[in-house]
Design a protein around this motif. Sequence first.
Motif: not given
Length: 565
Positions: A246-247, A347-352, A354-355, A360-362
């Motif tokens: 989820p974004a 920083v982790l919230l920014g990943v959720v 914006f990335a 999800g492709a990892i």
Amino acid sequence: MTDVDAAPAAGPARRIAATLRALLPSGADYRGLRRNWRADLVAGVTVGIVALPLALGFGVSSGLTAEAGLVTAIVAGVLAAVFGGSNVQVSGPTGAMVVVLVPIVASHGAGAVAAISVLAGVVVLAAGLLRLGRAVSFIPWPVIEGFTLGIAVIIFLQQVPLLASPTVPEAGEHSSNAVIAAAQALAGADPVYLVWALGAVAIVVACMLVAPRIHPAVPGSLIGIAIVTVLAVVLPTPLAVIGALPASLPVPSFPVVDPAALGDLAVPALTVAALAAIESLLSARVAASLADTGPYDPDRELVGQGVASIGSGLFGGMPATGAIARTAVNVRSGGRSRLASIVHAVVLLGVVLFAAGPVGAIPLAALAGVLMLTAVRMVHVGTVRSILRSTRSDAVAFVLTAVVTVSFDLIVAVVIGVVFAGVFALRGLARATTVHRELPPGEPHPEDAHIAVVSLDGPLFFAAADKVFDAVTGLTGITVVVLRMSRLELVDATGARVLTEIVQTLERRGVTVLIKGVQPGHEELFRTVGVLDSLRHHKHLFDDLPAAVEHARNHVRRQFGAHTT
């Protein structure tokens, strides 16, 4: 009610208010922020980069989702930083908690984890309010290291199913025991998939080993994950990936639990709470020893970790604890205030936000590689060698704790390790208790053959009571016993009681007992238990050894006449 009546109640109320103020955030938490804010920002970003693959990996390994791991790292990371008792503690999902959650998910389903997180958080919060934070100091070092070794082995083995097949095992498909589950996964492994997965692990591990040699700040785990992810996108590989994330953060809500099932969740919640408290307090204590980061408050740390797990559960996450590895990275990167831990969560919230797509492709195998090497690094060969070469009891406690952790249960392992170490410690203390007969001071007298001066040295407690009783009451051919107690150390109620029984036993045989040198700290206990009342006469209590011996000689003379042999 008069002012006089209100006065007694005001004291406890003020104490309660002072306790609550000490356990809540204050401006003093950020006293050094103006001086160190730049270093805190850099440390926070660094820890956030390190924490990303760990949060994803621990979420998947626990039987939940990568999203659950990220949510936990974000929500719990902020709440523990604000409410916790350490200036530099970094909290989130950890390997130890994953080890506990895997069997819980298998037994109760993934939906129960959020409820267990809230329940466990309430327990940890209550422990902090009750000032139980110092309890972790009762866990011996060999038990802690055995616990850590067992966790490392389990974390490593938990990654094997992710390498054996493109489908993540469903709850209950494999055994909840990591050793058995790993064997089951290998027995049914897809050979082609296993080769691809091991290749991904090799790439990630190589990057994590090489990157620090280039520069300590280079995030080897992220570089390795990025390489494997690009290869998985470019090449037609069978590697399973995290999938869509989820974004945004989920909306907080109370976990839906059947009231009838709450009783079944009580034991898992208590287990999670115990682990969260132990690991968080150990991590905070380690952090305080790494650098001058200011003191930590163990009671407030429990309050913070309780609030963090409650918050994580409300957002659908998992229970959180202080993370030793991430906390160490924070301190070594220059973090000195709570800002660094808060930035890590941002920083982790920014990943959720914006990335989410690229994350999800990892491939899951890449996350497994990160966790496998993390598990290996948890074990320090030098530490293991030192413990095994120390005392036999410490070595056995270490091995026993590790074996029980891997084969049975973490909390049970800690309890067994502490009990085992405690038994050996008590045995060692009991051996330090000595009873020896001394010659009466001064020139020898004929009466001395009928007198035994017995010195009691060391601690006198329940584990040494029988030894002392047998040694003193086993004396024969004497008329007077002088018990010299000035060198007694710790005395408990059992030790005082055995002194009473010694006096009573000897007096029944016709042997007069004199006591010399009762220490002020022991006197009240001796009076309460009856040691002093068991003496034949109150004048049989002495402060001076020569006076006691002279009294004993006079007693022998009166009994045998002037000429004794």
